[in-house]
Write a protein that holds these residues in place. Structure first.
Motif, PDB file in Angstrom:
ATOM      1  N   ILE A 462      36.181  44.681  41.337  1.00 55.97           N
ATOM      2  CA  ILE A 462      36.995  43.886  40.412  1.00 55.97           C
ATOM      3  C   ILE A 462      36.103  42.903  39.643  1.00 55.97           C
ATOM      4  O   ILE A 462      36.244  42.726  38.427  1.00 55.97           O
ATOM      5  N   ASP A 464      32.962  43.302  39.032  1.00 54.05           N
ATOM      6  CA  ASP A 464      32.181  44.110  38.083  1.00 54.05           C
ATOM      7  C   ASP A 464      32.972  44.324  36.789  1.00 54.05           C
ATOM      8  O   ASP A 464      32.419  44.218  35.681  1.00 54.05           O
ATOM      9  N   VAL A 465      34.253  44.641  36.927  1.00 57.49           N
ATOM     10  CA  VAL A 465      35.104  44.851  35.747  1.00 57.49           C
ATOM     11  C   VAL A 465      35.221  43.557  34.940  1.00 57.49           C
ATOM     12  O   VAL A 465      35.145  43.566  33.700  1.00 57.49           O
ATOM     13  N   VAL A 468      32.125  43.040  32.965  1.00 56.60           N
ATOM     14  CA  VAL A 468      32.059  43.941  31.807  1.00 56.60           C
ATOM     15  C   VAL A 468      32.907  43.393  30.658  1.00 56.60           C
ATOM     16  O   VAL A 468      32.454  43.320  29.507  1.00 56.60           O
TER      17      VAL A 468
END
Length: 479
Positions: A462, A464-465, A468
């Motif tokens: 999560i 990481d998202v 991004v």
């Protein structure tokens, strides 16, 4: 349990896709999946020389090497014809990563052995920190903040000093030092873990904060951009800091809510404000430097601090030599003892790292990763997302799986679109704003034989998202 199932899904789906591609005729051979090496040409067909077009046959006969390459244009892959033993082998494209067997070899020779060397050295230093009393003093100073973030850790516990050194090393881009400090922290936290095969709250919080990748000096990214002839290699530094900082805060909030941490604690708020002040202050200093000054500062700061830690440890150990005598050892013998423990840790984590990297190798070489990334890019483009952003997404998608693989995409994106393009800059931010999630979980939890990682993997993905999405907004704002 979650990590185990995810690993099985990657492994089995990749093998199934490889076999489907072979028997459906989409692939000529699957040997490259097992034995191929990164950037090797891929065999796509084999024919008798009379079955190939006449102009290619003539070109092969005229060539001393008995080969012919068709170079269509810069956007399409080359096709190479090689005549040998009465047949023509046709190669097209290159392999994305090492095959299964070369991955096994490179994991040991190129990853674990160097890691064991780093572990040996820094674990030796940490043994000096323990016996000399430095780690205890550091833990006492930072306990008021850490006991709020990690309420299950006893006051002045040694793990506090190890986590501090790990965060500091990550903060300054000292990757070689961060891992040994982090592994020592996990070992120390495991000592107070009531369920030895299950990740504790403190271990999950530490892992998620570590994996969020808060970095102040992105030395390696600046180096890659300089090599790609960027006009200002350090221009992504501020976006990297902002993105990784938001990722760290997100990790802290997500895990903190799950663990019911008191966010209104005065010591916690003071610690957070001091961290923000340190980041802002350093950014203001770096911002007023010219290009050469920025490059000089970012290149030397991390190295100077690392050398400073080493020198300070040795000097303090010399001054506290009596403590080593009381412990029935010497400074050198204590260093050797700690280094030996570091080597043992490297041996322990090898199977965990090997299993994860082999699965990732199959995932990439099967072609499944490219299909998934292409579909995601297609969906984003149909949502009206700028093509310069979708072109950078492969770096973001591969980053949780493989640092080396995403680094390859980063370099390729800068070579293809330009280091100063939006794609090149966004790819750089993706690369430096998070950790390789699956590798980190395999190494850190594997080092203490944790089998049940609970919600650690889900939280890290999560984050990481979030990194991004943040990187896209920050890059669009800055560039």
């Amino acid at each position: 349990m979650v990590l185990s199932r995810f690993w099985l899904v990657i492994f089995i789906s990749s093998i199934a896709f490889v076999m489907f591609s072979l028997f459906s005729g989409n692939s000529y051979t699957i040997d490259h999946v097992l034995n191929g090496k990164k950037d090797d040409p891929i065999l796509i067909s084999e024919k008798y020389i009379d079955q190939i077009p006449a102009f290619i046959k003539d070109s092969i006969n005229k060539s001393e090497e008995k080969t012919f390459t068709i170079n269509r244009d810069t956007l399409n892959i080359d096709t190479t014809y090689v005549y040998k033993n009465k047949t023509v082998k046709i190669y097209s494209g290159v392999q994305k990563s090492d095959g299964l067997l070369p991955t096994c070899k490179s994991t040991l020779l190129d990853l674990i052995l160097p890691l064991m060397a780093y572990l040996a050295f820094f674990c030796g230093l940490m043994e000096l920190l323990i016996i000399s009393g430095v780690s205890e003093k550091l833990a006492k100073v930072l306990s008021p903040v850490f006991v709020k973030v990690f309420p299950s850790i006893p006051k002045n516990h040694p793990s506090i000093s190890y986590m501090t050194l790990n965060f500091a090393a990550n903060f300054l881009g000292l990757d070689s030092a961060a891992t040994p400090f982090g592994l020592k922290a996990m070992e120390s936290l495991q000592e107070i873990n009531p369920e030895k095969d299950k990740a504790s709250d403190a271990q999950i919080m530490f892992m998620c904060l570590h994996a969020s990748g808060l970095t102040l000096i992105a030395t390696s990214i600046i180096g890659y951009r300089a090599a790609a002839n960027a006009s200002n290699p350090a221009d992504v530094m501020l976006p990297c800091i902002i993105t990784s900082f938001i990722g760290t805060i997100a990790a802290f909030l997500i895990v903190g809510i799950r663990q019911k941490i008191n966010f209104k604690s005065a010591s916690l708020l003071i610690g957070l404000m001091m961290l923000i002040a340190a980041i802002v202050g350093l950014l203001m200093y770096v911002n007023h430097l010219d290009l050469i000054g920025k490059n000089y500062f970012t290149t030397n700061l991390s190295a100077i601090i690392l050398i400073g830690i080493i020198v300070a440890t040795l000097i303090f150990s010399f001054l506290k030599e009596k403590k080593f005598t009381e412990a029935n050892t010497t400074v050198y013998e204590a260093f050797v003892s700690g280094a030996n423990n570091g080597v043992k840790t490297g041996v322990t984590i090898f199977p965990y790292v090997l299993g994860m990297l082999v699965a990732i190798s199959l995932f990439r070489n099967s072609g499944l990763f490219e299909i998934i990334s292409d579909w995601i890019a297609f969906i984003f483009s149909n949502m009206g997302v700028n093509k310069e952003i979708t072109d950078a997404l492969p770096v973001a998608l591969l980053r949780p799986f493989s640092s080396a693989g995403s680094r390859g995409f980063l370099i390729d994106s800068m070579n293809t679109f330009g280091a100063d393009s939006m794609t090149g800059r966004l790819s750089s931010i993706f690369q430096c704003s998070a950790e390789s999630t699956f590798y980190v979980i395999a190494v850190y939890f594997g080092s203490v034989n944790i089998k049940n990682t609970r919600y650690a993997l889900g939280t890290m993905l999560i984050v990481d998202v979030i990194c991004v999405i943040t990187a896209i907004f920050v890059a669009s704002w800055f560039f």
